[in-house]
Scaffold this motif. Structure first.
Motif, PDB file in Angstrom:
ATOM      1  N   LEU A  23       0.973  -1.803   0.135  1.00  0.00           N
ATOM      2  CA  LEU A  23       0.270  -0.649   0.371  1.00  0.00           C
ATOM      3  C   LEU A  23       1.082   1.452   0.148  1.00  0.00           C
ATOM      4  N   VAL A  24       2.105   1.013  -0.441  1.00  0.00           N
ATOM      5  CA  VAL A  24       3.009   2.239  -0.672  1.00  0.00           C
ATOM      6  C   VAL A  24       3.005   2.914  -2.360  1.00  0.00           C
ATOM      7  N   LEU A  25       3.356   1.769  -2.461  1.00  0.00           N
ATOM      8  CA  LEU A  25       3.113   2.388  -4.322  1.00  0.00           C
ATOM      9  C   LEU A  25       1.934   2.824  -4.462  1.00  0.00           C
ATOM     10  N   ALA A  46       7.690  22.270 -11.859  1.00  0.00           N
ATOM     11  CA  ALA A  46       8.037  22.428 -10.034  1.00  0.00           C
ATOM     12  C   ALA A  46       6.952  22.719  -9.346  1.00  0.00           C
ATOM     13  N   LEU A  47       5.507  23.277  -9.984  1.00  0.00           N
ATOM     14  CA  LEU A  47       4.162  22.720  -9.889  1.00  0.00           C
ATOM     15  C   LEU A  47       3.542  20.907  -9.438  1.00  0.00           C
ATOM     16  N   GLN A  48       3.833  20.651 -10.845  1.00  0.00           N
ATOM     17  CA  GLN A  48       3.817  19.461 -10.731  1.00  0.00           C
ATOM     18  C   GLN A  48       4.433  18.586 -10.150  1.00  0.00           C
ATOM     19  N   VAL A  49       5.851  18.439  -9.512  1.00  0.00           N
ATOM     20  CA  VAL A  49       6.763  17.926  -8.619  1.00  0.00           C
ATOM     21  C   VAL A  49       5.464  18.141  -7.012  1.00  0.00           C
ATOM     22  N   ALA A  50       5.117  19.206  -6.856  1.00  0.00           N
ATOM     23  CA  ALA A  50       4.786  19.824  -5.830  1.00  0.00           C
ATOM     24  C   ALA A  50       3.425  19.133  -5.501  1.00  0.00           C
ATOM     25  N   GLY A  51       2.506  18.794  -6.443  1.00  0.00           N
ATOM     26  CA  GLY A  51       1.070  18.169  -6.757  1.00  0.00           C
ATOM     27  C   GLY A  51       1.515  17.317  -6.235  1.00  0.00           C
ATOM     28  N   PHE A  52       3.057  16.237  -6.910  1.00  0.00           N
ATOM     29  CA  PHE A  52       2.407  14.587  -6.511  1.00  0.00           C
ATOM     30  C   PHE A  52       3.229  14.730  -5.227  1.00  0.00           C
ATOM     31  N   VAL A  53       4.017  15.494  -4.576  1.00  0.00           N
ATOM     32  CA  VAL A  53       4.804  15.367  -2.900  1.00  0.00           C
ATOM     33  C   VAL A  53       3.314  15.156  -2.074  1.00  0.00           C
ATOM     34  N   VAL A  54       2.018  15.897  -2.360  1.00  0.00           N
ATOM     35  CA  VAL A  54       1.523  16.943  -1.500  1.00  0.00           C
ATOM     36  C   VAL A  54       0.277  15.858  -1.984  1.00  0.00           C
ATOM     37  N   VAL A  55       0.316  15.438  -2.765  1.00  0.00           N
ATOM     38  CA  VAL A  55      -0.616  14.103  -2.619  1.00  0.00           C
ATOM     39  C   VAL A  55      -0.228  12.582  -2.583  1.00  0.00           C
ATOM     40  N   SER A  56       0.333  12.684  -2.438  1.00  0.00           N
ATOM     41  CA  SER A  56       1.143  11.621  -2.085  1.00  0.00           C
ATOM     42  C   SER A  56       1.087  11.169  -0.865  1.00  0.00           C
ATOM     43  N   LEU A  57       2.084  13.154   0.616  1.00  0.00           N
ATOM     44  CA  LEU A  57       1.664  12.499   1.282  1.00  0.00           C
ATOM     45  C   LEU A  57       0.676  12.304   2.703  1.00  0.00           C
ATOM     46  N   ALA A  58      -0.440  12.850   1.486  1.00  0.00           N
ATOM     47  CA  ALA A  58      -1.570  12.993   2.153  1.00  0.00           C
ATOM     48  C   ALA A  58      -2.077  12.206   1.731  1.00  0.00           C
ATOM     49  N   LEU A  59      -2.165  10.547   0.982  1.00  0.00           N
ATOM     50  CA  LEU A  59      -2.715   9.387   0.903  1.00  0.00           C
ATOM     51  C   LEU A  59      -1.596   8.436   2.593  1.00  0.00           C
ATOM     52  N   LEU A  60      -0.188   8.991   1.447  1.00  0.00           N
ATOM     53  CA  LEU A  60       0.363   7.761   2.882  1.00  0.00           C
ATOM     54  C   LEU A  60      -0.186   8.102   4.415  1.00  0.00           C
ATOM     55  N   VAL A  61      -0.211   9.419   4.778  1.00  0.00           N
ATOM     56  CA  VAL A  61      -1.071   9.805   5.982  1.00  0.00           C
ATOM     57  C   VAL A  61      -1.907   9.603   6.105  1.00  0.00           C
ATOM     58  N   VAL A  62      -2.778   9.793   5.448  1.00  0.00           N
ATOM     59  CA  VAL A  62      -4.632   9.413   5.928  1.00  0.00           C
ATOM     60  C   VAL A  62      -5.557   8.321   5.637  1.00  0.00           C
ATOM     61  N   VAL A  63      -4.402   8.162   4.343  1.00  0.00           N
ATOM     62  CA  VAL A  63      -5.226   7.219   3.980  1.00  0.00           C
ATOM     63  C   VAL A  63      -4.554   5.769   4.035  1.00  0.00           C
ATOM     64  N   ARG A  64      -3.307   5.580   4.069  1.00  0.00           N
ATOM     65  CA  ARG A  64      -2.539   3.916   4.338  1.00  0.00           C
ATOM     66  C   ARG A  64      -3.220   3.114   5.332  1.00  0.00           C
ATOM     67  N   PRO A  65      -2.878   3.981   7.240  1.00  0.00           N
ATOM     68  CA  PRO A  65      -2.901   3.423   7.603  1.00  0.00           C
ATOM     69  C   PRO A  65      -4.573   3.317   8.062  1.00  0.00           C
ATOM     70  N   VAL A  66      -5.101   3.469   7.269  1.00  0.00           N
ATOM     71  CA  VAL A  66      -6.767   3.163   7.498  1.00  0.00           C
ATOM     72  C   VAL A  66      -6.893   2.024   6.413  1.00  0.00           C
ATOM     73  N   ALA A  67      -6.896   1.615   5.434  1.00  0.00           N
ATOM     74  CA  ALA A  67      -6.684   0.953   3.959  1.00  0.00           C
ATOM     75  C   ALA A  67      -5.978  -0.343   5.116  1.00  0.00           C
TER      76      ALA A  67
END
Length: 142
Positions: A23-25, A46-67
């Motif tokens: 559930l990381v990849l 730079a904005l594209q990479v920022a979007g990638f980082v923000v969404v990835s972190l949000a999913l890793l911190v919020v969604v992954r533990p629940v899943a």
């Protein structure tokens, strides 16, 4: 055209998740889709990479533990077959004792026996299914 690279990256990360099942990849694949969304709006890398980082972190911190908690919890055990009837109530359709009888659960008729010797239930009584062995439901007082 950079949106296509983000989409390919999301696909590759998803394929990698199928191999790892950690559930990381898959969360990073979601981030790549976030980067793709930004790429559709702007060509700024730079904005594209920022979007990638923000969404990835949000999913890793919020969604992954629940899943992960949901996937590893023991309370999601599914009961299969006739075991699903254990604990339900039924109506006696033919006198039930230790030798013979019939109960009706919904539209189904079951051969029934009492759980304890000496017990009997008359037609119309409501009983609880306590065990099922083959085609016979063992019942007790509801």
């Amino acid at each position: 055209m950079s949106w296509l690279l983000w989409l390919i990256a999301a696909g590759l990360l998803t394929a990698g998740e199928m191999a790892s099942l950690d559930l990381v990849l898959i969360m990073l694949a979601g981030g790549a889709l976030g980067g793709m969304g930004v790429a559709l709006a702007t060509d700024n890398v730079a904005l594209q990479v920022a979007g990638f980082v923000v969404v990835s972190l949000a999913l890793l911190v919020v969604v992954r533990p629940v899943a992960k908690r949901h996937l590893t919890s023991r309370t999601t055990e599914q009961i299969d077959g006739v075991e699903v009837y254990v604990g339900r109530t039924a109506e006696v359709s033919e006198r039930v004792d230790g030798e013979s009888g019939q109960v009706k659960m919904g539209h189904d008729e079951w051969s029934a026996r009492t759980q304890l010797d000496g017990e009997s239930y008359e037609v119309g009584a409501v009983v609880r299914i306590v065990q099922i062995e083959g085609p016979i439901a063992y019942v007790s007082r509801a």
